[in-house]
Design a protein around this motif. Structure first.
Motif, PDB file in Angstrom:
ATOM      1  N   GLY A  28      -7.295 -33.427 -23.271  1.00 33.90           N
ATOM      2  CA  GLY A  28      -6.166 -32.597 -22.885  1.00 33.90           C
ATOM      3  C   GLY A  28      -6.565 -31.197 -22.434  1.00 33.90           C
ATOM      4  N   TYR A  29      -7.829 -30.837 -22.610  1.00 34.45           N
ATOM      5  CA  TYR A  29      -8.301 -29.525 -22.182  1.00 34.45           C
ATOM      6  C   TYR A  29      -8.431 -29.488 -20.661  1.00 34.45           C
ATOM      7  N   GLN A  30      -8.225 -28.318 -20.105  1.00 35.73           N
ATOM      8  CA  GLN A  30      -8.418 -28.078 -18.675  1.00 35.73           C
ATOM      9  C   GLN A  30      -9.917 -27.986 -18.405  1.00 35.73           C
ATOM     10  N   VAL A  31     -10.375 -28.528 -17.278  1.00 33.41           N
ATOM     11  CA  VAL A  31     -11.779 -28.447 -16.881  1.00 33.41           C
ATOM     12  C   VAL A  31     -11.898 -27.480 -15.718  1.00 33.41           C
ATOM     13  N   LYS A  32     -12.852 -26.562 -15.836  1.00 33.80           N
ATOM     14  CA  LYS A  32     -13.109 -25.567 -14.793  1.00 33.80           C
ATOM     15  C   LYS A  32     -14.519 -25.758 -14.260  1.00 33.80           C
ATOM     16  N   VAL A  79     -21.267 -30.013 -19.482  1.00 34.93           N
ATOM     17  CA  VAL A  79     -20.503 -29.035 -20.262  1.00 34.93           C
ATOM     18  C   VAL A  79     -21.382 -27.835 -20.595  1.00 34.93           C
ATOM     19  N   THR A  80     -20.888 -26.637 -20.236  1.00 32.45           N
ATOM     20  CA  THR A  80     -21.614 -25.401 -20.530  1.00 32.45           C
ATOM     21  C   THR A  80     -20.892 -24.530 -21.546  1.00 32.45           C
ATOM     22  N   GLY A  81     -19.619 -24.790 -21.773  1.00 32.57           N
ATOM     23  CA  GLY A  81     -18.880 -23.990 -22.740  1.00 32.57           C
ATOM     24  C   GLY A  81     -17.500 -24.554 -22.991  1.00 32.57           C
ATOM     25  N   ILE A  82     -16.962 -24.221 -24.162  1.00 29.81           N
ATOM     26  CA  ILE A  82     -15.621 -24.667 -24.542  1.00 29.81           C
ATOM     27  C   ILE A  82     -14.868 -23.468 -25.099  1.00 29.81           C
ATOM     28  N   ASN A  83     -13.673 -23.220 -24.547  1.00 35.46           N
ATOM     29  CA  ASN A  83     -12.801 -22.149 -25.029  1.00 35.46           C
ATOM     30  C   ASN A  83     -11.615 -22.780 -25.737  1.00 35.46           C
ATOM     31  N   GLU A  84     -10.561 -22.009 -25.986  1.00 32.85           N
ATOM     32  CA  GLU A  84      -9.374 -22.501 -26.705  1.00 32.85           C
ATOM     33  C   GLU A  84      -8.809 -23.787 -26.127  1.00 32.85           C
ATOM     34  N   ASP A  85      -8.658 -23.863 -24.826  1.00 30.86           N
ATOM     35  CA  ASP A  85      -8.074 -25.050 -24.193  1.00 30.86           C
ATOM     36  C   ASP A  85      -8.744 -25.354 -22.860  1.00 30.86           C
ATOM     37  N   GLN A  86     -10.004 -24.952 -22.733  1.00 33.08           N
ATOM     38  CA  GLN A  86     -10.713 -25.094 -21.466  1.00 33.08           C
ATOM     39  C   GLN A  86     -12.161 -25.504 -21.695  1.00 33.08           C
TER      40      GLN A  86
END
Length: 139
Positions: A28-32, A79-86
């Motif tokens: 459910g997280y957004q991918v950037k 994957v290089t990083g994970i934030n609150e919802d990203q």
């Protein structure tokens, strides 16, 4: 099955498993992209049930109310990083657009997984010397 073969992968949502204690369930997280562009949302995680590791992200993008949605098949190595919802990945939007689309009929075949890993320039998880660098251990 030898160590030089891809394994059958399962959608995490199709199992009774959860992510490891203390790790973030990123579905459910957004991918950037590495340039900060929206790629889509993580629809599911493909896991290797032998090693209990996430191997690929299934990322849905486009469409309206689920119609016309495309699914990308992205190795967790991106994957290089994970934030609150990203979730941030080290690929560009254009490069992802040129990758093989997620195909549930082929996702567990070695040839298909090799094509995906090759497109993203990552070493396949079944090869000698592979080190998990992506989720849940982002760089």
């Amino acid at each position: 099955m030898s160590a030089d073969e891809a394994r059958e992968l399962l959608k995490l949502s199709d199992t009774e498993q959860t992510v490891a204690l203390g790790e973030v369930d990123i579905r459910g997280y957004q991918v950037k992209s590495r340039d900060g562009e929206d790629i889509g949302k993580i629809q599911d995680l493909l896991i290797d049930p032998v090693d209990n590791r996430v191997r690929f992200l299934i990322v849905a993008s486009g469409g309206f109310l689920g119609i016309g949605k495309e699914q990308s098949f992205i190795p967790v190595d991106a994957v290089t990083g994970i934030n609150e919802d990203q979730v941030n990945i080290d690929q560009t939007r254009e490069h992802i657009a040129g990758a093989p689309q997620y195909d549930p009929e082929l996702s567990s075949t070695q040839a298909y997984q090799e094509a995906v890993y090759g497109h993203y320039n990552y070493m396949p998880y079944w090869t000698s010397g592979y080190v998990l660098t992506g989720y849940p251990f982002p760089r």
